[in-house]
Write a protein that holds these residues in place. Structure first.
Motif, mmCIF file in Angstrom:
data_model
loop_
_atom_site.group_PDB
_atom_site.id
_atom_site.type_symbol
_atom_site.label_atom_id
_atom_site.label_comp_id
_atom_site.label_asym_id
_atom_site.label_seq_id
_atom_site.Cartn_x
_atom_site.Cartn_y
_atom_site.Cartn_z
ATOM 1 N N THR A 215 0.827 -1.197 0.000
ATOM 2 C CA THR A 215 0.000 0.000 0.000
ATOM 3 C C THR A 215 0.865 1.253 0.000
ATOM 4 O O THR A 215 1.999 1.237 0.464
ATOM 5 C CB THR A 215 -0.938 0.046 1.233
ATOM 6 O OG1 THR A 215 -0.152 -0.018 2.422
ATOM 7 C CG2 THR A 215 -1.954 -1.080 1.211
ATOM 8 N N LEU A 216 0.282 2.316 -0.527
ATOM 9 C CA LEU A 216 0.879 3.647 -0.449
ATOM 10 C C LEU A 216 0.043 4.450 0.523
ATOM 11 O O LEU A 216 -1.194 4.451 0.434
ATOM 12 C CB LEU A 216 0.843 4.351 -1.809
ATOM 13 C CG LEU A 216 1.696 3.797 -2.930
ATOM 14 C CD1 LEU A 216 1.512 4.651 -4.183
ATOM 15 C CD2 LEU A 216 3.157 3.747 -2.534
ATOM 16 N N HIS A 217 0.714 5.138 1.441
ATOM 17 C CA HIS A 217 0.015 6.019 2.381
ATOM 18 C C HIS A 217 0.368 7.453 2.009
ATOM 19 O O HIS A 217 1.542 7.829 2.022
ATOM 20 C CB HIS A 217 0.423 5.707 3.815
ATOM 21 C CG HIS A 217 -0.242 6.601 4.809
ATOM 22 N ND1 HIS A 217 0.436 7.197 5.845
ATOM 23 C CD2 HIS A 217 -1.524 7.018 4.929
ATOM 24 C CE1 HIS A 217 -0.404 7.928 6.556
ATOM 25 N NE2 HIS A 217 -1.600 7.848 6.006
ATOM 26 N N PHE A 218 -0.652 8.223 1.648
ATOM 27 C CA PHE A 218 -0.485 9.638 1.303
ATOM 28 C C PHE A 218 -0.985 10.469 2.475
ATOM 29 O O PHE A 218 -2.139 10.337 2.878
ATOM 30 C CB PHE A 218 -1.326 9.998 0.073
ATOM 31 C CG PHE A 218 -0.894 9.342 -1.208
ATOM 32 C CD1 PHE A 218 -0.053 10.005 -2.091
ATOM 33 C CD2 PHE A 218 -1.353 8.080 -1.555
ATOM 34 C CE1 PHE A 218 0.331 9.424 -3.291
ATOM 35 C CE2 PHE A 218 -0.982 7.492 -2.748
ATOM 36 C CZ PHE A 218 -0.137 8.163 -3.622
ATOM 37 N N LYS A 219 -0.117 11.339 3.023
ATOM 38 C CA LYS A 219 -0.507 12.296 4.068
ATOM 39 C C LYS A 219 -0.419 13.686 3.465
ATOM 40 O O LYS A 219 0.611 14.049 2.885
ATOM 41 C CB LYS A 219 0.401 12.179 5.284
ATOM 42 C CG LYS A 219 0.135 10.930 6.087
ATOM 43 C CD LYS A 219 1.052 10.699 7.268
ATOM 44 C CE LYS A 219 1.609 11.910 7.905
ATOM 45 N NZ LYS A 219 2.446 11.670 9.076
ATOM 46 N N TYR A 220 -1.507 14.480 3.602
ATOM 47 C CA TYR A 220 -1.532 15.786 2.962
ATOM 48 C C TYR A 220 -2.570 16.682 3.626
ATOM 49 O O TYR A 220 -3.412 16.216 4.396
ATOM 50 C CB TYR A 220 -1.856 15.646 1.467
ATOM 51 C CG TYR A 220 -3.074 14.798 1.192
ATOM 52 C CD1 TYR A 220 -4.334 15.371 1.057
ATOM 53 C CD2 TYR A 220 -2.986 13.412 1.084
ATOM 54 C CE1 TYR A 220 -5.459 14.596 0.819
ATOM 55 C CE2 TYR A 220 -4.091 12.634 0.852
ATOM 56 C CZ TYR A 220 -5.335 13.224 0.713
ATOM 57 O OH TYR A 220 -6.439 12.456 0.492
ATOM 58 N N GLN A 221 -2.464 17.978 3.319
ATOM 59 C CA GLN A 221 -3.430 18.970 3.799
ATOM 60 C C GLN A 221 -3.853 19.833 2.623
ATOM 61 O O GLN A 221 -3.018 20.194 1.782
ATOM 62 C CB GLN A 221 -2.817 19.854 4.881
ATOM 63 C CG GLN A 221 -2.482 19.118 6.150
ATOM 64 C CD GLN A 221 -1.841 20.039 7.186
ATOM 65 O OE1 GLN A 221 -1.411 21.142 6.883
ATOM 66 N NE2 GLN A 221 -1.794 19.571 8.426
ATOM 67 N N ASN A 222 -5.130 20.180 2.580
ATOM 68 C CA ASN A 222 -5.671 21.052 1.532
ATOM 69 C C ASN A 222 -5.247 20.587 0.140
ATOM 70 O O ASN A 222 -4.794 21.377 -0.683
ATOM 71 C CB ASN A 222 -5.231 22.501 1.751
ATOM 72 C CG ASN A 222 -5.649 23.012 3.117
ATOM 73 O OD1 ASN A 222 -6.754 22.751 3.575
ATOM 74 N ND2 ASN A 222 -4.748 23.715 3.778
ATOM 75 N N ASP A 223 -5.364 19.311 -0.116
ATOM 76 C CA ASP A 223 -4.942 18.723 -1.380
ATOM 77 C C ASP A 223 -5.778 17.485 -1.635
ATOM 78 O O ASP A 223 -6.754 17.229 -0.913
ATOM 79 C CB ASP A 223 -3.448 18.365 -1.318
ATOM 80 C CG ASP A 223 -2.776 18.354 -2.686
ATOM 81 O OD1 ASP A 223 -3.460 18.103 -3.699
ATOM 82 O OD2 ASP A 223 -1.562 18.597 -2.741
#
Length: 190
Positions: free
Chosen positions: A66-74
């Protein structure tokens, strides 16, 4: 004529072996990759040590990882190769907007990810991941070249995948530990 006790023991042993062999593939592959590591998924500002594609080229991805993407306002968009190449956000295959998204690879081949924010993809917030075919697992070989006609600068040294993720190592350890348990159970029934 076999006794009921030995028949029951043989059935129990057979059931344990079937359950064990069914669970081994799940323990061998399945690693969670942190996209952008501590920085996360964000528009590059030019001070990053590597692009998202350079990071991907250093890892070996397998079905089940799995890929874990952490982001804000995106957001994270899974797109086709054409939409990746053109930074087209209009027709995503999948869209994630929760700030902490996990994408699981369910097949081998190429996967294309871009940011859903205007201008971010063209600034480098995009990612190509090549998931190895099961026949490639354990074989150290170069990844195939990008598709003909593709802008090769987007692939950022898409050469041999030298990095071996710790998920593979953990899977091997888990396999041998499980095998030891299985042989211990067989010894008890013999």
């Amino acid at each position: 004529m076999a006794s009921t006790s030995s028949t029951s023991s043989a059935f129990l042993l057979f059931s344990i072996i079937i359950l064990f062999t069914a669970s081994v593939p799940n323990s061998v592959s399945s690693f969670r990759f942190e996209v952008g590591e501590e920085v996360g998924w964000k528009m590059p500002n030019g001070e990053e040590p590597e692009t998202y594609n350079e990071w991907a080229a250093q890892n070996r991805f397998q079905i089940g990882d799995t890929l874990h993407f952490k982001y804000q306002n995106d957001s994270v968009l899974v797109v086709s190769f054409a939409d990746y190449s053109n930074c087209n956000t209009a027709n995503p295959v999948s869209k994630f907007e929760d700030g902490s998204s996990v994408f699981r690879f369910d097949r081998s081949g190429f996967f294309y990810f871009i940011s859903g924010q205007p201008g971010h993809c063209k600034s480098g917030q995009r990612l190509i991941v090549r998931v190895m075919h099961p026949s490639e697992i354990g074989v150290s070989s170069p990844a195939p070249a990008p598709a003909d006609g593709a802008d090769r600068s987007d692939y950022a040294d898409w050469g041999p995948h030298a990095g071996v993720n710790s998920g593979i190592k953990l899977g091997v350890v888990s396999f041998y530990a499980s095998t030891g348990i299985l042989f211990g159970l067989i010894y008890l029934f013999i």
